[in-house]
Design a protein around this motif. Structure first.
Motif, PDB file in Angstrom:
ATOM      1  N   ILE A 100      -5.741   2.397   5.597  1.00 53.56           N
ATOM      2  CA  ILE A 100      -6.701   1.577   4.754  1.00 53.56           C
ATOM      3  C   ILE A 100      -6.141   0.092   5.259  1.00 53.56           C
ATOM      4  CG2 ILE A 100      -7.827   0.642   2.652  1.00 53.56           C
ATOM      5  CD1 ILE A 100      -7.633   3.597   1.668  1.00 53.56           C
ATOM      6  N   GLY A 101      -5.142  -0.077   4.897  1.00 51.84           N
ATOM      7  CA  GLY A 101      -4.570  -1.689   5.221  1.00 51.84           C
ATOM      8  C   GLY A 101      -4.639  -1.955   6.519  1.00 51.84           C
ATOM      9  N   ILE A 102      -4.518  -1.001   7.530  1.00 52.77           N
ATOM     10  CA  ILE A 102      -4.773  -1.443   8.933  1.00 52.77           C
ATOM     11  C   ILE A 102      -5.950  -1.793   9.319  1.00 52.77           C
ATOM     12  CG2 ILE A 102      -4.367  -0.495  11.426  1.00 52.77           C
ATOM     13  CD1 ILE A 102      -1.701  -0.833   9.703  1.00 52.77           C
ATOM     14  N   ILE A 103      -7.204  -1.025   8.827  1.00 51.52           N
ATOM     15  CA  ILE A 103      -8.509  -1.260   8.775  1.00 51.52           C
ATOM     16  C   ILE A 103      -8.749  -2.601   8.350  1.00 51.52           C
ATOM     17  CG2 ILE A 103     -10.888  -0.535   7.943  1.00 51.52           C
ATOM     18  CD1 ILE A 103      -9.695   2.288   7.988  1.00 51.52           C
ATOM     19  N   ILE A 104      -8.177  -2.998   7.009  1.00 46.42           N
ATOM     20  CA  ILE A 104      -8.559  -4.371   6.625  1.00 46.42           C
ATOM     21  C   ILE A 104      -7.941  -5.464   7.494  1.00 46.42           C
ATOM     22  CG2 ILE A 104      -7.882  -5.923   4.803  1.00 46.42           C
ATOM     23  CD1 ILE A 104      -7.818  -3.554   2.946  1.00 46.42           C
ATOM     24  N   ILE A 105      -6.892  -5.343   8.109  1.00 47.62           N
ATOM     25  CA  ILE A 105      -6.380  -6.328   8.953  1.00 47.62           C
ATOM     26  C   ILE A 105      -7.138  -6.206  10.229  1.00 47.62           C
ATOM     27  CG2 ILE A 105      -4.331  -6.912  10.471  1.00 47.62           C
ATOM     28  CD1 ILE A 105      -2.604  -5.580   7.925  1.00 47.62           C
ATOM     29  N   PHE A 106      -7.508  -5.178  10.710  1.00 46.62           N
ATOM     30  CA  PHE A 106      -8.403  -5.109  11.976  1.00 46.62           C
ATOM     31  C   PHE A 106      -9.583  -5.791  11.937  1.00 46.62           C
ATOM     32  CE2 PHE A 106     -11.939  -3.006  14.026  1.00 46.62           C
ATOM     33  CZ  PHE A 106     -11.564  -3.111  15.429  1.00 46.62           C
ATOM     34  N   PHE A 107     -10.232  -5.577  10.746  1.00 46.81           N
ATOM     35  CA  PHE A 107     -11.494  -6.216  10.592  1.00 46.81           C
ATOM     36  C   PHE A 107     -11.271  -7.754  10.536  1.00 46.81           C
ATOM     37  CE2 PHE A 107     -13.743  -2.526   8.130  1.00 46.81           C
ATOM     38  CZ  PHE A 107     -14.136  -1.921   9.379  1.00 46.81           C
ATOM     39  N   GLY A 108     -10.215  -8.115   9.746  1.00 44.59           N
ATOM     40  CA  GLY A 108     -10.173  -9.859   9.605  1.00 44.59           C
ATOM     41  C   GLY A 108      -9.850 -10.142  11.200  1.00 44.59           C
ATOM     42  N   ILE A 151       0.759  -1.215  -0.026  1.00 47.35           N
ATOM     43  CA  ILE A 151      -0.131  -0.045  -0.017  1.00 47.35           C
ATOM     44  C   ILE A 151       0.721   1.126   0.037  1.00 47.35           C
ATOM     45  CG2 ILE A 151      -1.628   1.245   1.346  1.00 47.35           C
ATOM     46  CD1 ILE A 151      -2.661  -1.289   2.288  1.00 47.35           C
ATOM     47  N   ARG A 152       1.909   1.117   0.635  1.00 43.26           N
ATOM     48  CA  ARG A 152       3.097   2.404   0.816  1.00 43.26           C
ATOM     49  C   ARG A 152       3.462   2.746  -0.620  1.00 43.26           C
ATOM     50  NH1 ARG A 152       5.876   0.785   6.491  1.00 43.26           N
ATOM     51  NH2 ARG A 152       4.322   1.806   7.681  1.00 43.26           N
ATOM     52  N   THR A 153       3.378   1.942  -1.632  1.00 43.73           N
ATOM     53  CA  THR A 153       3.951   2.281  -3.026  1.00 43.73           C
ATOM     54  C   THR A 153       2.992   3.060  -3.843  1.00 43.73           C
ATOM     55  OG1 THR A 153       2.807   0.320  -4.088  1.00 43.73           O
ATOM     56  CG2 THR A 153       5.207   0.141  -3.102  1.00 43.73           C
ATOM     57  N   VAL A 154       1.587   3.256  -3.256  1.00 44.70           N
ATOM     58  CA  VAL A 154       0.577   4.023  -3.859  1.00 44.70           C
ATOM     59  C   VAL A 154       0.951   5.526  -3.881  1.00 44.70           C
ATOM     60  CG1 VAL A 154      -1.709   5.058  -3.872  1.00 44.70           C
ATOM     61  CG2 VAL A 154      -1.454   2.548  -3.532  1.00 44.70           C
ATOM     62  N   ASN A 155       0.956   6.296  -4.909  1.00 48.61           N
ATOM     63  CA  ASN A 155       1.332   7.699  -5.117  1.00 48.61           C
ATOM     64  C   ASN A 155       0.626   8.108  -6.488  1.00 48.61           C
ATOM     65  OD1 ASN A 155       2.315  10.143  -5.530  1.00 48.61           O
ATOM     66  ND2 ASN A 155       4.467   9.533  -4.406  1.00 48.61           N
TER      67      ASN A 155
END
Length: 361
Positions: free
Chosen positions: A267-275, A252-256
């Protein structure tokens, strides 16, 4: 009386399977062929899902602990059921620790781990005190959000121009052996972990829909995990994917996009949190259900509270740090995880079939 719809079962199982797997590069020991490992492990996992649902169909109104006791008898059945408690405690402890370490590593390095885990476990406890149906209804809301976030992330990663599918080549460049050696660990994690739903399937309204729903959830989650790994390798390369602390976050950090859309790690943290939340909570409740069944405990809510206190302590003390946590992943899978998720259910089904055949003679 708890009742779940087949759609609720699907969303619960789907989020559970995605779970904390985004923290790891599944099958990366097979290097650029790791995605093949996931697909083959998925096929085998579907086979074991058939075994799990076959046990459930034989005892449609019983949970796994009750099924074990009915097949093995009270003496041996209780012992095996309690052994499953130990196995699930390991899983739920790891899930809680994964979440705490993730938050400390990524966004709150100054906050004590115990406090983060206390909040996480408290939310899980609150949900379960409201009932499994509340957890199931919540999964119906969360699943579309989870899918939207994951699809959006990879669309943004692709648009950013960091994707190079040549990093997946050559296919089977190291032969089939590394793929075959890596499959067992992925069969168990995450697909074999679906055995815990033997504690939930008897709640489903449409008993004849359990197998189809479970298979669909496993299949679609497996395809999503395969695609996720393909993107990680295509962006980071095999070497960096294998050593990255959290591959999804690094991708995700490569998004620019024109220096406007960037640093969307949250956003990645939220995904991991939900799962992680759903995975831990499903194991959490499964353990309590086994204890309540075996010891015939009437106060289910008190048991949840007491176990949550133990879980907070266990999630803090059983691992020294996140590096140790990642090192333990192949160890627990190979040495005891496969036994509980794959070997014992198969043996139980065989014993049930033999006893049933003898009774018919």
């Amino acid at each position: 009386m708890i009742r779940l719809s087949k759609h609720q079962l699907f969303t619960l199982m789907f989020i559970f399977e995605v779970g904390s797997t985004t923290l790891f590069a599944l099958g990366i020991n097979a290097k650029q062929d790791a995605w093949i490992v996931i697909l083959l492990a998925l096929l085998i996992g579907l086979g074991f899902a058939w075994i799990y649902t076959e046990l459930q169909s034989a005892f449609p109104d019983n949970n796994y602990a009750e099924i074990i006791i009915k097949i093995l008898g009270k003496k041996f059945g209780v012992i095996l059921a309690l052994l499953y408690v130990l196995d699930c405690i390991w899983h739920v402890g790891r899930n809680a620790r994964e979440f705490g370490d993730l938050i400390v590593i990524t966004i709150l390095p100054e906050v004590p781990l115990w406090f983060i885990n206390f909040i996480f476990i408290s939310v899980s406890l609150y949900t379960l005190l409201k009932g499994v149906e509340v957890l199931a209804r919540t999964s119906e809301i969360i699943m579309p959000i989870l899918l939207l976030f994951m699809i959006s992330i990879y669309v943004l990663v692709y648009i950013s121009g960091g994707v190079d599918f040549r990093r997946l080549m050559p296919v089977l460049g190291n032969g089939i052996k590394p793929v075959l050696q890596t499959i067992p660990s992925v069969v168990m994690f995450p697909f074999g972990e679906s055995f815990i739903f033997l504690m939930y399937w008897h709640y489903v309204n449409e008993k004849n829909a359990v197998r189809k729903t479970a298979m669909n959830a496993l299949f679609l989650s497996g395809i999503l995990l395969c695609f996720s790994l393909i993107m990680d390798i295509s962006v980071l390369g095999v070497k960096y994917t294998s050593i990255a602390t959290i591959p999804l976050v690094e991708t995700i950090r490569t998004v620019n996009l024109g220096d406007i859309i960037t640093r969307i790690d949250a956003i990645g943290i939220i995904i991991i949190f939900f799962g992680g939340f759903f995975k831990m909570t499903i194991y959490f409740n499964g353990i309590v259900e086994i204890l309540v069944t075996v010891f015939k405990i009437k106060n289910h809510k008190l048991t949840l509270v007491l176990f949550s206190i133990f879980l907070l302590w266990f999630s803090i003390v059983f691992e020294p740090d996140y590096a140790y946590h990642k090192w333990m992943y192949p160890f627990d899978v190979h040495y005891f995880g496969i036994i509980y998720s794959n070997v014992f259910p198969l043996l139980l089904l065989m014993i049930y079939r033999i006893k049933k055949k003898r009774a018919e003679l």
